[in-house]
Design a protein around this motif. Structure first.
Motif, PDB file in Angstrom:
ATOM      1  N   GLY A 143      33.525  20.967   7.582  1.00  0.00           N
ATOM      2  CA  GLY A 143      33.844  21.679   8.828  1.00  0.00           C
ATOM      3  C   GLY A 143      33.957  20.705   9.990  1.00  0.00           C
ATOM      4  N   THR A 144      33.994  21.256  11.194  1.00  0.00           N
ATOM      5  CA  THR A 144      33.952  20.391  12.378  1.00  0.00           C
ATOM      6  C   THR A 144      32.484  20.134  12.693  1.00  0.00           C
ATOM      7  OG1 THR A 144      33.847  22.260  13.885  1.00  0.00           O
ATOM      8  CG2 THR A 144      36.050  21.443  13.328  1.00  0.00           C
ATOM      9  N   LEU A 145      32.238  19.071  13.451  1.00  0.00           N
ATOM     10  CA  LEU A 145      30.848  18.732  13.800  1.00  0.00           C
ATOM     11  C   LEU A 145      30.213  19.881  14.588  1.00  0.00           C
ATOM     12  CD1 LEU A 145      28.518  16.715  13.914  1.00  0.00           C
ATOM     13  CD2 LEU A 145      29.554  15.732  15.963  1.00  0.00           C
ATOM     14  N   GLU A 146      30.965  20.425  15.545  1.00  0.00           N
ATOM     15  CA  GLU A 146      30.417  21.487  16.403  1.00  0.00           C
ATOM     16  C   GLU A 146      29.999  22.689  15.559  1.00  0.00           C
ATOM     17  OE1 GLU A 146      33.486  20.082  16.744  1.00  0.00           O
ATOM     18  OE2 GLU A 146      32.816  18.650  18.265  1.00  0.00           O
ATOM     19  N   LYS A 147      30.872  23.098  14.652  1.00  0.00           N
ATOM     20  CA  LYS A 147      30.562  24.283  13.835  1.00  0.00           C
ATOM     21  C   LYS A 147      29.431  23.993  12.855  1.00  0.00           C
ATOM     22  CE  LYS A 147      34.430  27.213  14.454  1.00  0.00           C
ATOM     23  NZ  LYS A 147      35.703  27.704  14.023  1.00  0.00           N
ATOM     24  N   THR A 148      29.379  22.768  12.348  1.00  0.00           N
ATOM     25  CA  THR A 148      28.296  22.407  11.430  1.00  0.00           C
ATOM     26  C   THR A 148      26.967  22.490  12.165  1.00  0.00           C
ATOM     27  OG1 THR A 148      29.810  20.934  10.276  1.00  0.00           O
ATOM     28  CG2 THR A 148      27.483  20.613   9.826  1.00  0.00           C
ATOM     29  N   GLN A 149      26.949  21.950  13.386  1.00  0.00           N
ATOM     30  CA  GLN A 149      25.708  21.990  14.170  1.00  0.00           C
ATOM     31  C   GLN A 149      25.305  23.437  14.458  1.00  0.00           C
ATOM     32  OE1 GLN A 149      27.247  19.488  17.261  1.00  0.00           O
ATOM     33  NE2 GLN A 149      26.002  17.731  16.649  1.00  0.00           N
ATOM     34  N   GLU A 150      26.286  24.234  14.850  1.00  0.00           N
ATOM     35  CA  GLU A 150      26.021  25.642  15.169  1.00  0.00           C
ATOM     36  C   GLU A 150      25.493  26.381  13.926  1.00  0.00           C
ATOM     37  OE1 GLU A 150      26.017  27.638  17.737  1.00  0.00           O
ATOM     38  OE2 GLU A 150      26.066  29.559  16.692  1.00  0.00           O
ATOM     39  N   ALA A 151      26.128  26.125  12.779  1.00  0.00           N
ATOM     40  CA  ALA A 151      25.704  26.792  11.547  1.00  0.00           C
ATOM     41  C   ALA A 151      24.264  26.421  11.214  1.00  0.00           C
ATOM     42  CB  ALA A 151      26.627  26.404  10.399  1.00  0.00           C
ATOM     43  N   MET A 152      23.907  25.156  11.410  1.00  0.00           N
ATOM     44  CA  MET A 152      22.543  24.731  11.081  1.00  0.00           C
ATOM     45  C   MET A 152      21.526  25.368  12.029  1.00  0.00           C
ATOM     46  SD  MET A 152      22.711  23.117   8.326  1.00  0.00           S
ATOM     47  CE  MET A 152      24.169  24.025   7.865  1.00  0.00           C
ATOM     48  N   GLU A 153      21.918  25.542  13.292  1.00  0.00           N
ATOM     49  CA  GLU A 153      21.018  26.230  14.226  1.00  0.00           C
ATOM     50  C   GLU A 153      20.777  27.663  13.754  1.00  0.00           C
ATOM     51  OE1 GLU A 153      19.212  24.792  16.522  1.00  0.00           O
ATOM     52  OE2 GLU A 153      20.217  22.954  15.847  1.00  0.00           O
ATOM     53  N   ARG A 154      21.869  28.314  13.317  1.00  0.00           N
ATOM     54  CA  ARG A 154      21.721  29.704  12.852  1.00  0.00           C
ATOM     55  C   ARG A 154      20.835  29.766  11.599  1.00  0.00           C
ATOM     56  NH1 ARG A 154      27.831  32.185  13.044  1.00  0.00           N
ATOM     57  NH2 ARG A 154      28.477  31.278  15.030  1.00  0.00           N
ATOM     58  N   LEU A 155      21.025  28.791  10.704  1.00  0.00           N
ATOM     59  CA  LEU A 155      20.216  28.776   9.467  1.00  0.00           C
ATOM     60  C   LEU A 155      18.748  28.547   9.784  1.00  0.00           C
ATOM     61  CD1 LEU A 155      22.931  28.485   7.697  1.00  0.00           C
ATOM     62  CD2 LEU A 155      21.449  27.241   6.161  1.00  0.00           C
ATOM     63  N   LYS A 156      18.509  27.647  10.752  1.00  0.00           N
ATOM     64  CA  LYS A 156      17.116  27.342  11.100  1.00  0.00           C
ATOM     65  C   LYS A 156      16.423  28.597  11.613  1.00  0.00           C
ATOM     66  CE  LYS A 156      17.952  22.714  12.643  1.00  0.00           C
ATOM     67  NZ  LYS A 156      17.944  21.878  13.821  1.00  0.00           N
ATOM     68  N   LYS A 157      17.116  29.349  12.439  1.00  0.00           N
ATOM     69  CA  LYS A 157      16.534  30.584  12.975  1.00  0.00           C
ATOM     70  C   LYS A 157      16.170  31.542  11.842  1.00  0.00           C
ATOM     71  CE  LYS A 157      18.385  31.127  17.578  1.00  0.00           C
ATOM     72  NZ  LYS A 157      19.751  31.167  18.017  1.00  0.00           N
ATOM     73  N   LEU A 158      17.030  31.537  10.837  1.00  0.00           N
ATOM     74  CA  LEU A 158      16.867  32.494   9.739  1.00  0.00           C
ATOM     75  C   LEU A 158      15.845  32.033   8.704  1.00  0.00           C
ATOM     76  CD1 LEU A 158      18.514  35.121   9.194  1.00  0.00           C
ATOM     77  CD2 LEU A 158      19.943  33.779   7.658  1.00  0.00           C
ATOM     78  N   LEU A 159      15.824  30.727   8.428  1.00  0.00           N
ATOM     79  CA  LEU A 159      15.075  30.254   7.249  1.00  0.00           C
ATOM     80  C   LEU A 159      13.837  29.422   7.529  1.00  0.00           C
ATOM     81  CD1 LEU A 159      18.032  29.098   4.981  1.00  0.00           C
ATOM     82  CD2 LEU A 159      16.894  31.306   4.977  1.00  0.00           C
ATOM     83  N   LYS A 160      13.684  28.941   8.781  1.00  0.00           N
ATOM     84  CA  LYS A 160      12.590  28.003   9.041  1.00  0.00           C
ATOM     85  C   LYS A 160      11.261  28.653   8.671  1.00  0.00           C
ATOM     86  CE  LYS A 160      11.516  24.478  12.393  1.00  0.00           C
ATOM     87  NZ  LYS A 160      11.835  23.954  13.710  1.00  0.00           N
ATOM     88  N   LYS A 161      10.479  27.878   7.904  1.00  0.00           N
ATOM     89  CA  LYS A 161       9.200  28.443   7.432  1.00  0.00           C
ATOM     90  C   LYS A 161       8.145  28.385   8.516  1.00  0.00           C
ATOM     91  CE  LYS A 161      10.014  27.716   2.608  1.00  0.00           C
ATOM     92  NZ  LYS A 161      10.078  26.750   1.557  1.00  0.00           N
TER      93      LYS A 161
END
Ligand code: MLT
Length: 394
Positions: A376-394
């Motif tokens: 993907g693009t860097l911006e979207k990759t960063q955004e996706a990881m932020e969303r994942l962190k919100k969802l999955l961070k233990k």
């Protein structure tokens, strides 16, 4: 008229088509979505300047009768095959031009190669792996046995003398896990193939993502491989050609079965069923191998590598088990306990609007895992990881 009944044994839909359909249904139901696509490994960065320049030049040539080109030579133009030959020579692999076949991508050649092998061969396919290997053999009704790849063996199955296989698929760096065979491991496969009169179909589509100098990019770097392997490679991931379509297959003269050169059969098959890659695309592919082209495609690969690093850091922070992202553009991670890969796909799509690929789509050993791409693009990759962190961070 009777249909090929083997098709009834396939999954109803090709993995990436199933995903596309699910995403289309979601977008229809949620028109204001902000979906980030990390499912199919499709590139997002434009073709590099050296390639674009070569395409423009070749297009202009096609506009004048003195420089116009019709059908391509069967196996591809010499100028491109010489460039590919030079690329292999840099790794110490000497190839004849007649051993190189230019095609429209690794998927087509990997899929079509089954034409030249008898139906009663036993086929050994790693699990998990790129689904085209299984599907194309199911279509032709061959017996498929599986090579278990899992966390215990680092997703790198090794030969077993008690298992008799005639055709062996290897994908290194592996799609989807990113695992890469080292020289000793590939040598063990070459030895097995030579001993058992088997052929290795080696998919090297991701070779340009290898970062460690000591890892082999080509199976032909291994002694004896010319006698037992066919290699498939592609410009899709290396140079952003997913929409342009160009790849190459290498079959050396030393690969012989019952006195017949395998190269001759593939040449015959291609001459009959394939009319070559267009001139403009072959000139574009040639430009990838110039010094300028090599530097430019390396820069793009480094861009995707930086995305992979963003993902690696995020997964470390989340404390989620993962592999890949180092010699590969894919992160292969575990899904939360109690969920299947497809359940996680739906969860991620619905809760974070991020699309990935369920591990079970790559085989039974992929159940419980999930693949995300760094294309993907860097911006979207960063955004996706932020969303994942919100969802999955233990
Ligand atoms: C993938 O996502 O596995 C690849 O893009 C599929 C392909 O190369 O055909």
């Amino acid at each position: 008229m009777k249909l090929n009944q083997n098709y009834a044994n396939l999954q109803e839909s090709y993995l990436f088509l199933t995903i596309a359909k699910k995403v289309a249904a979601y977008t229809e139901a949620h028109p204001d979505n902000h979906i980030i696509r990390m499912g199919i490994g499709d590139v997002t960065q434009p073709l590099v300047p050296a390639v674009i320049e070569a395409m423009h030049k070749a297009t202009d040539e096609m506009a004048h009768k003195e420089t116009f080109h019709g059908y391509s030579p069967d196996q591809g133009y010499d100028f491109l095959r010489e460039a590919i030959q030079g690329y292999y020579a840099k790794r110490g692999v000497a190839l004849k031009l007649s051993e190189i076949f230019v095609g429209d991508g690794a998927k087509s050649d990997v899929g079509n190669i089954v034409d030249i092998f008898a139906d009663d061969n036993t086929v050994l396919i790693p699990d998990p792996v790129y689904p085209v290997y299984v599907d194309t053999n199911v279509m032709s009704g061959r017996k498929v046995i599986y090579l278990d790849a899992n966390e215990q063996n680092g997703f790198l199955g090794m030969p077993d003398e008690n298992v008799k296989a005639d055709i062996i698929y290897l994908c290194s760096p592996n799609n989807p896990t990113g695992a890469v065979y080292n020289r000793a491991q590939l040598k063990a496969w070459v030895d097995y193939a030579l001993k058992n009169n088997a052929v290795i179909l080696f998919d090297a589509a991701y070779e340009s993502f290898i970062t460690h100098d000591d890892l082999p990019h080509s199976i032909f770097e291994i002694e004896g491989a010319k006698k037992c392997a066919i290699e498939f490679c592609s410009f899709s991931k290396t140079a952003g050609f997913t929409g342009v379509r160009c790849g190459y297959t290498v079959i050396c003269d030393e690969l012989v079965s019952d006195g017949t050169k395998v190269n001759t059969l593939w040449a015959r098959r291609q001459a009959t069923k394939f009319n070559g890659v267009n001139y403009i695309t072959q000139r574009a592919a040639e430009a990838v191998f110039t010094d300028e082209g090599q530097q430019q495609v390396k820069d793009v690969i480094n861009y995707y590598r930086a995305n992979a690093k963003v993902m690696v850091d995020a997964f470390k922070e989340m404390g989620v088990w993962f592999t890949g992202g180092e010699n590969s553009p894919y992160i292969w991670h575990k899904v939360p306990d109690g969920m299947t890969s497809w359940e996680f796909f739906d969860y991620l799509l619905n809760e974070a609007e991020v699309v990935g690929t369920p591990g079970s789509g790559f085989g039974k050993n992929g159940e419980g895992f999930f693949r995300l791409t760094a294309f993907g693009t860097l911006e979207k990759t960063q955004e996706a990881m932020e969303r994942l962190k919100k969802l999955l961070k233990k």
